[in-house]
Design an enzyme around this catalytic site. Structure first.
Site, short mmCIF file in Angstrom:
data_model
loop_
_atom_site.label_atom_id
_atom_site.label_comp_id
_atom_site.label_asym_id
_atom_site.label_seq_id
_atom_site.Cartn_x
_atom_site.Cartn_y
_atom_site.Cartn_z
N CYS A 129 16.37 64.00 94.58
CA CYS A 129 16.92 63.80 95.92
C CYS A 129 18.33 63.23 95.79
O CYS A 129 18.63 62.47 94.87
CB CYS A 129 16.04 62.83 96.71
SG CYS A 129 16.65 62.44 98.36
N GLN A 176 8.22 63.77 106.97
CA GLN A 176 6.99 64.56 106.92
C GLN A 176 5.80 63.61 107.02
O GLN A 176 5.87 62.46 106.58
CB GLN A 176 6.92 65.35 105.61
CG GLN A 176 7.92 66.48 105.53
CD GLN A 176 7.87 67.18 104.18
OE1 GLN A 176 7.08 66.83 103.32
NE2 GLN A 176 8.74 68.16 104.00
N HIS A 203 12.70 56.11 97.27
CA HIS A 203 11.72 57.00 96.65
C HIS A 203 12.32 57.67 95.42
O HIS A 203 13.53 57.71 95.23
CB HIS A 203 11.20 58.04 97.65
CG HIS A 203 12.11 59.20 97.90
ND1 HIS A 203 11.67 60.47 98.12
CD2 HIS A 203 13.47 59.27 97.99
CE1 HIS A 203 12.68 61.28 98.33
NE2 HIS A 203 13.79 60.58 98.26
#
Length: 224
Positions: free
Chosen positions: A174, A192, A120
């Site tokens: 990140c 999540q 991601h």
């Protein structure tokens, strides 16, 4: 961040539970190794005086160590020249990880039934649960500014001019940026819900639209 010599939390743990098999440093509690080694001198990293980049052998990720106070942290300290740090990480650390990961196939062997592997690209904003990252000690951009930034990245990826992994290496907020955004394998309940639903809806090699979670805004690419 703790004042102890080893940080107790890497960055925001809101995206995932502390799953021992999870590779993502943005979403998991981890500790640097007790036997780190310095990669290069501070002058090359853009870090302030007394700070250097060290490498966690157990996690295959860099962290920042202060030789004067003997403290360590996953995010860069205040006063870091972010542009120099980005160049350093892209030039040196990504090569080191590729050498350590290449040819082993160990991560693939660790795949378990029902798990997927994704990468991601995360863009945080001032409303993120932890508005800081390895790129910036304090993130002040608005959510709308983060959205505009990620939409620009999305257009570049869709045009074929650059891959998500290449962008993540220098632009993702990140710590998985060091691994070209690769989060490793994860299963249901590890992330999540918004992130999980988007990731599991993808087929291999597909990239999601923009996903909004408490950590920030994401583009997700399913690898396996």
């Amino acid at each position: 961040m703790s004042n102890a010599s080893h940080p107790t939390t890497v960055t925001n743990t809101s995206l995932s539970s502390s799953h021992p098999g999870n590779q993502n440093q943005e979403i998991q509690k981890n500790h640097p190794t007790n036997n780190p080694h310095s990669l290069f001198q501070t002058v090359e990293t853009g870090l302030p005086d007394d700070w250097e980049v060290r490498h966690s052998q157990s996690k295959n990720l860099p962290y920042y160590f202060n030789n004067a106070t003997k403290t360590s942290r996953w995010e860069p300290p205040s006063g870091t020249d972010v542009d120099k740090l980005k160049i350093y990480m892209a030039k040196y650390h990504s090569q080191q990880q590729q050498q350590q990961q290449g040819g082993g196939g160990q991560q693939q062997q660790q795949q378990q039934q029902g798990k997927i592997r994704c990468a991601h690209l995360l863009v945080k904003h001032s409303q993120s649960r932890r508005p800081s990252s390895w790129r910036e000690s304090e993130i002040t951009r608005t959510k709308q500014e983060a959205l505009s930034t990620l939409q620009g990245f999305e257009r570049r990826i869709k045009s074929g001019s650059i891959s998500l992994g290449e962008l993540a290496l220098t632009e993702s907020d990140c710590s998985s940026a060091r691994k070209r955004g690769d989060l490793g394998y994860f299963g249901r309940g590890d992330m999540q819900k918004e992130f999980e639903d988007a990731a599991f809806a993808l087929k291999p090699d597909e990239i999601s639209g923009i996903v909004d979670t408490a950590s920030g805004l994401h583009l997700i690419e399913r690898l396996k």
